[in-house]
Scaffold this motif. Sequence first.
Motif, PDB file in Angstrom:
ATOM      1  N   LYS A   1       0.804  -1.216   0.000  1.00 24.59           N
ATOM      2  CA  LYS A   1       0.000   0.000   0.000  1.00 24.59           C
ATOM      3  C   LYS A   1       0.839   1.270   0.000  1.00 24.59           C
ATOM      4  N   HIS A   2       1.960   1.259   0.726  1.00 29.10           N
ATOM      5  CA  HIS A   2       2.697   2.502   0.945  1.00 29.10           C
ATOM      6  C   HIS A   2       4.068   2.548   0.273  1.00 29.10           C
ATOM      7  N   CYS A   3       4.489   1.463  -0.308  1.00 28.53           N
ATOM      8  CA  CYS A   3       5.808   1.435  -0.959  1.00 28.53           C
ATOM      9  C   CYS A   3       5.664   0.871  -2.366  1.00 28.53           C
ATOM     10  N   GLN A   4       4.838   1.521  -3.154  1.00 26.83           N
ATOM     11  CA  GLN A   4       4.524   1.014  -4.489  1.00 26.83           C
ATOM     12  C   GLN A   4       5.575   1.386  -5.526  1.00 26.83           C
ATOM     13  N   THR A   5       6.412   2.377  -5.226  1.00 32.13           N
ATOM     14  CA  THR A   5       7.428   2.806  -6.186  1.00 32.13           C
ATOM     15  C   THR A   5       8.822   2.606  -5.595  1.00 32.13           C
ATOM     16  N   PRO A   6       9.838   2.487  -6.441  1.00 30.54           N
ATOM     17  CA  PRO A   6      11.216   2.372  -5.935  1.00 30.54           C
ATOM     18  C   PRO A   6      11.618   3.560  -5.065  1.00 30.54           C
ATOM     19  N   GLU A   7      11.102   4.739  -5.398  1.00 35.89           N
ATOM     20  CA  GLU A   7      11.440   5.932  -4.621  1.00 35.89           C
ATOM     21  C   GLU A   7      10.890   5.837  -3.200  1.00 35.89           C
ATOM     22  N   GLN A   8       9.667   5.342  -3.064  1.00 30.69           N
ATOM     23  CA  GLN A   8       9.071   5.189  -1.733  1.00 30.69           C
ATOM     24  C   GLN A   8       9.825   4.150  -0.911  1.00 30.69           C
ATOM     25  N   LEU A   9      10.212   3.067  -1.550  1.00 27.52           N
ATOM     26  CA  LEU A   9      10.988   2.041  -0.860  1.00 27.52           C
ATOM     27  C   LEU A   9      12.331   2.589  -0.390  1.00 27.52           C
ATOM     28  N   THR A  10      12.999   3.303  -1.283  1.00 32.48           N
ATOM     29  CA  THR A  10      14.313   3.850  -0.943  1.00 32.48           C
ATOM     30  C   THR A  10      14.213   4.840   0.205  1.00 32.48           C
ATOM     31  N   GLU A  11      13.199   5.698   0.163  1.00 28.25           N
ATOM     32  CA  GLU A  11      13.034   6.686   1.233  1.00 28.25           C
ATOM     33  C   GLU A  11      12.823   6.008   2.584  1.00 28.25           C
ATOM     34  N   LEU A  12      11.965   4.995   2.614  1.00 26.52           N
ATOM     35  CA  LEU A  12      11.712   4.281   3.864  1.00 26.52           C
ATOM     36  C   LEU A  12      12.978   3.591   4.363  1.00 26.52           C
ATOM     37  N   GLY A  13      13.683   2.918   3.462  1.00 25.81           N
ATOM     38  CA  GLY A  13      14.882   2.194   3.859  1.00 25.81           C
ATOM     39  C   GLY A  13      15.997   3.105   4.327  1.00 25.81           C
ATOM     40  N   GLU A  14      16.244   4.186   3.590  1.00 24.90           N
ATOM     41  CA  GLU A  14      17.316   5.108   3.966  1.00 24.90           C
ATOM     42  C   GLU A  14      17.010   5.799   5.287  1.00 24.90           C
ATOM     43  N   THR A  15      15.761   6.228   5.458  1.00 25.12           N
ATOM     44  CA  THR A  15      15.372   6.892   6.701  1.00 25.12           C
ATOM     45  C   THR A  15      15.564   5.969   7.896  1.00 25.12           C
ATOM     46  N   THR A  16      15.172   4.714   7.735  1.00 25.92           N
ATOM     47  CA  THR A  16      15.291   3.746   8.829  1.00 25.92           C
ATOM     48  C   THR A  16      16.746   3.436   9.140  1.00 25.92           C
ATOM     49  N   LEU A  17      17.540   3.220   8.109  1.00 32.01           N
ATOM     50  CA  LEU A  17      18.948   2.888   8.309  1.00 32.01           C
ATOM     51  C   LEU A  17      19.690   4.031   8.997  1.00 32.01           C
ATOM     52  N   MET A  18      19.428   5.262   8.579  1.00 31.16           N
ATOM     53  CA  MET A  18      20.101   6.414   9.183  1.00 31.16           C
ATOM     54  C   MET A  18      19.635   6.639  10.621  1.00 31.16           C
ATOM     55  N   ALA A  19      18.358   6.374  10.884  1.00 32.43           N
ATOM     56  CA  ALA A  19      17.848   6.526  12.252  1.00 32.43           C
ATOM     57  C   ALA A  19      18.510   5.526  13.191  1.00 32.43           C
ATOM     58  N   LEU A  20      18.659   4.289  12.737  1.00 27.72           N
ATOM     59  CA  LEU A  20      19.289   3.270  13.575  1.00 27.72           C
ATOM     60  C   LEU A  20      20.763   3.573  13.811  1.00 27.72           C
ATOM     61  N   ASP A  21      21.394   4.197  12.845  1.00 32.31           N
ATOM     62  CA  ASP A  21      22.787   4.599  13.025  1.00 32.31           C
ATOM     63  C   ASP A  21      22.898   5.740  14.037  1.00 32.31           C
ATOM     64  N   LYS A  22      21.878   6.594  14.082  1.00 31.62           N
ATOM     65  CA  LYS A  22      21.919   7.778  14.945  1.00 31.62           C
ATOM     66  C   LYS A  22      21.691   7.451  16.418  1.00 31.62           C
ATOM     67  N   VAL A  23      20.734   6.574  16.728  1.00 29.74           N
ATOM     68  CA  VAL A  23      20.430   6.308  18.133  1.00 29.74           C
ATOM     69  C   VAL A  23      21.645   5.680  18.803  1.00 29.74           C
ATOM     70  N   ASP A  24      21.860   6.036  20.081  1.00 28.31           N
ATOM     71  CA  ASP A  24      23.122   5.660  20.718  1.00 28.31           C
ATOM     72  C   ASP A  24      22.997   4.528  21.725  1.00 28.31           C
ATOM     73  N   HIS A  25      21.890   3.775  21.674  1.00 27.22           N
ATOM     74  CA  HIS A  25      21.743   2.661  22.609  1.00 27.22           C
ATOM     75  C   HIS A  25      20.821   1.611  21.991  1.00 27.22           C
ATOM     76  N   PRO A  26      21.109   0.307  22.192  1.00 25.21           N
ATOM     77  CA  PRO A  26      20.248  -0.739  21.622  1.00 25.21           C
ATOM     78  C   PRO A  26      18.790  -0.637  22.051  1.00 25.21           C
ATOM     79  N   THR A  27      18.541  -0.181  23.281  1.00 25.08           N
ATOM     80  CA  THR A  27      17.153  -0.046  23.732  1.00 25.08           C
ATOM     81  C   THR A  27      16.404   0.991  22.907  1.00 25.08           C
TER      82      THR A  27
END
Length: 218
Positions: free
Chosen positions: A89-115
């Motif tokens: 429903k929400h990731c029908q185009t390559p651009e939408q997929l890339t945006e979701l993936g990049e945002t998530t990957l960068m967020a996980l890199d930013k947070v400073d604790h596993p919790t």
Amino acid sequence: MSQNPVGKLLQSINKSERSSELFDKLGEVALDKFLDNDLIKEIPIIGTVISLLKAGDDFRAYAFARKIIGFLQEVETVTVEERDRFFEKHCQTPEQLTELGETTLMALDKVDHPTLAQMYGRAFALMLKDSEAGKLLFEQYSYIIKNMSPYLLRNMGSIYKYSGISTFDTHAAHELCNYGLMEQKIFARVTNKDEMQRTYMPTEYGRRFYDDIIRPFQ
């Protein structure tokens, strides 16, 4: 989905079902042996992340793998069928997929604790389950989580864990006001100097954030 790190993260989000087994093993074996685990084939982002980071900084590789696995543990509370429906429903185009993936990957890199990574995963899972209202709520929650710290989390627990009983640091309370998790009230004190008194109060939004995201980890 492509086989770059973003594509592998999305593939892991979509299909991961046994990340908790990796979480238990990660602290028991060396990273080079960890790469041989059969579960890595089912969760491709783990192998990619460790391979990319191991050459430069073994500790950072370990820490980032912990965050990825913690995130996926929360995602796995959502059925694969529900995840499929969200992506359709929400990731029908390559651009939408890339945006979701990049945002998530960068967020996980930013947070400073596993919790905090697990909390990010919990917010992500809420979005997957309720893709309409959940998407906006995820954007709000993820912004807060990326700016959280163990210090602020401890104070959130002091404020919201026990009704009517709270001991917290005023500096933390001031920071939490910036995210709507507390509110500051100012009123006049009847004294010779006509002083103004500040007090900090819980908010309905703060209570919801605590119940949705923080409570399971305290």
